[in-house]
Design a protein around this motif. Structure first.
Motif: not given
Length: 454
Positions: A430-448
């Motif tokens: 959903l973060a990529e669909a909204e073109d807000l990649p840093a939103h996704g990275e705030a999650v993957t920084a914790r999970t990956d």
């Protein structure tokens, strides 16, 4: 006496109905020009501006802006015992009804290890406005204070206009019955200030230079987070101007009643209710909606008799003959329900055969009074319901004052590591669909962490 709008044989849209129905002219926007300098003056000069406004608008310059404790006590001591008992009954019933409105925190488990809790927190400080124009409204003290107290508001202040015609010891303070109601409810922060200036004072706060110094400095009336309570057009304009700096309950306009009645209704009862609402203000609206021309004629005759006999006959006649009042004739009760839903009355009475079934179909009203023995005046004082209600058609989107008005819902989110990892791909997508990649990275920084950008 009442003008007639005949909608029989028509099929109007909601917008067309709203345009066709009686309604008071109430231009808050036009009042903003008069209110803006008052608000600015109170913000700039504080207590001095409030005293000048009292002298200008209320005809009296209070000795004190904050009402001293001994004045509140004296007002309660001089209160007529019957009035005191009536207020006590009103308070008891309002507390019983509003106590059932208290919210409880709710926790939802949306996934193993992931919860969302809705936590209810009261507003920290509120300003409660009680008008003091053509009538005295101790009932409005009850309706504002009781839900705020039950909600758990820690700091509340009441403002009501100063009165020049009070008994000597109380000259320049709000009406004694207002003060007595505050004392009954345990409210000790009461100010002699009215109109737009009171709303500005609540919004901006002020140093009360009229009060004795405490520790070498004058006390402060601290700004509030929320202002509730009805008032005139200038109060409504000040609320509109200051909304955002403060929260507000509504921009209350002239009071209104709609009565949906059929041939089974007692015309004298209906007339009494229409006249009682017109007693408030020359702009008050009294509207009868009926499918019975015979009832309409009988009500009109009864209204004329009662209007001539009532104490405030000039005010009542002005309201009843104004463009905001009248009778609306409809083909049947289904059409009547469409009319009252389009009108969205502050107060709606349903006096029909099988009134409970008809009332259950109403969608838009501040409060609904069902059957021949539930007049609006009951709700004004002692039904237990709240009488601070949306006006001007706002009941189609807004509610009356309640415990909820003084509460804020806060979502508290708690996910553990596994729960976050489980939903992470969806968040990233959903973060990529909204073109807000840093939103996704705030999650993957914790999970990956290995995939995080360097």
């Amino acid at each position: 006496m009442l003008s007639t709008t005949d909608l029989r044989g028509t099929a109007l849209s909601v917008a067309e109905l709203r345009a066709a129905l009686p309604r008071a002219e109430y231009d808050v926007e036009a009042a903003l020009g008069a209110v803006a300098p008052i608000v600015a003056d109170v913000q700039d000069r504080g207590a001095a501006a409030l005293l000048d406004c009292a002298e200008r608008f209320d005809g009296v310059r209070p000795e004190r802006l904050r009402v001293p404790a001994d004045v509140l006590t004296a007002a309660l001591e001089m209160l007529d015992p019957d009035v005191r008992r009536a207020l006590e009954v009103s308070i008891e019933r309002a507390r019983a009804v509003h106590a059932d409105q208290v919210r409880t925190d709710t926790t939802t488990q949306v996934a193993p290890g992931g919860t969302v809790t809705e936590r209810w927190v009261s507003v920290e400080r509120v300003g409660l406005y009680v008008p003091g124009g053509l009538a005295v409204y101790p009932s409005s003290v009850v309706m504002n204070v009781v839900p705020a107290q039950i909600a758990g508001v820690g700091s509340l202040a009441v403002a009501s206009p100063p009165q020049r015609d009070n008994p000597d010891a109380l000259t320049g303070y709000p009406h004694p019955t207002i003060l007595a109601a505050c004392a009954l409810l345990g409210v000790d922060e009461v100010y002699a200030m009215g109109g737009a200036q009171a709303i500005a004072a609540f919004a901006h706060g002020f140093t009360d230079t009229t009060a004795p110094t405490e520790g070498g400095a004058h006390p402060r009336c601290e700004p509030v987070s929320l202002v509730t309570g009805p008032g005139n057009v200038y109060v409504a304009a000040a609320k509109r101007m200051l909304k955002g700096l403060i929260g507000i309950d509504s921009e209350a306009g002239p009071t209104e009643i709609a009565v949906l009645a059929d041939a089974t209704a007692d015309p004298d009862h209906v007339a009494a209710d229409l006249v009682s609402q017109a007693e408030h203000d020359p702009l008050a609206a009294s509207v009868l909606v009926t499918d019975s021309p015979e009832l309409a004629d009988a009500v009109d005759a009864a209204v004329a008799r009662r209007a001539d006999a009532t104490k405030h006959r000039e005010r009542v006649r002005t309201a009843l003959t104004g463009k905001q009042s009248g009778t609306v004739l409809v083909d049947d009760l289904d059409a009547g329900l469409a009319v009252v839903d389009a009108y969205a009355a502050e107060h709606l009475e349903v006096i029909t055969a099988d009134a409970d079934t008809v009332a259950a179909r109403v969608r838009n009203a501040g409060a609904v009074f069902v059957g021949p023995y539930s007049p609006v005046s009951l709700g004004d004082y002692a039904a237990g319901s709240n009488h601070v209600l949306p006006t001007g058609g706002c009941a189609c989107h807004s509610s009356g004052l309640s415990v909820q008005s003084f509460l804020r819902g806060i979502h508290v989110i708690r996910y553990d590591e596994a729960a976050l990892a489980e939903v992470a791909p969806h968040v990233v997508t959903l973060a990529e669909a909204e073109d807000l990649p840093a939103h996704g990275e705030a999650v993957t920084a914790r999970t990956d962490p290995q995939g995080a950008p360097r």
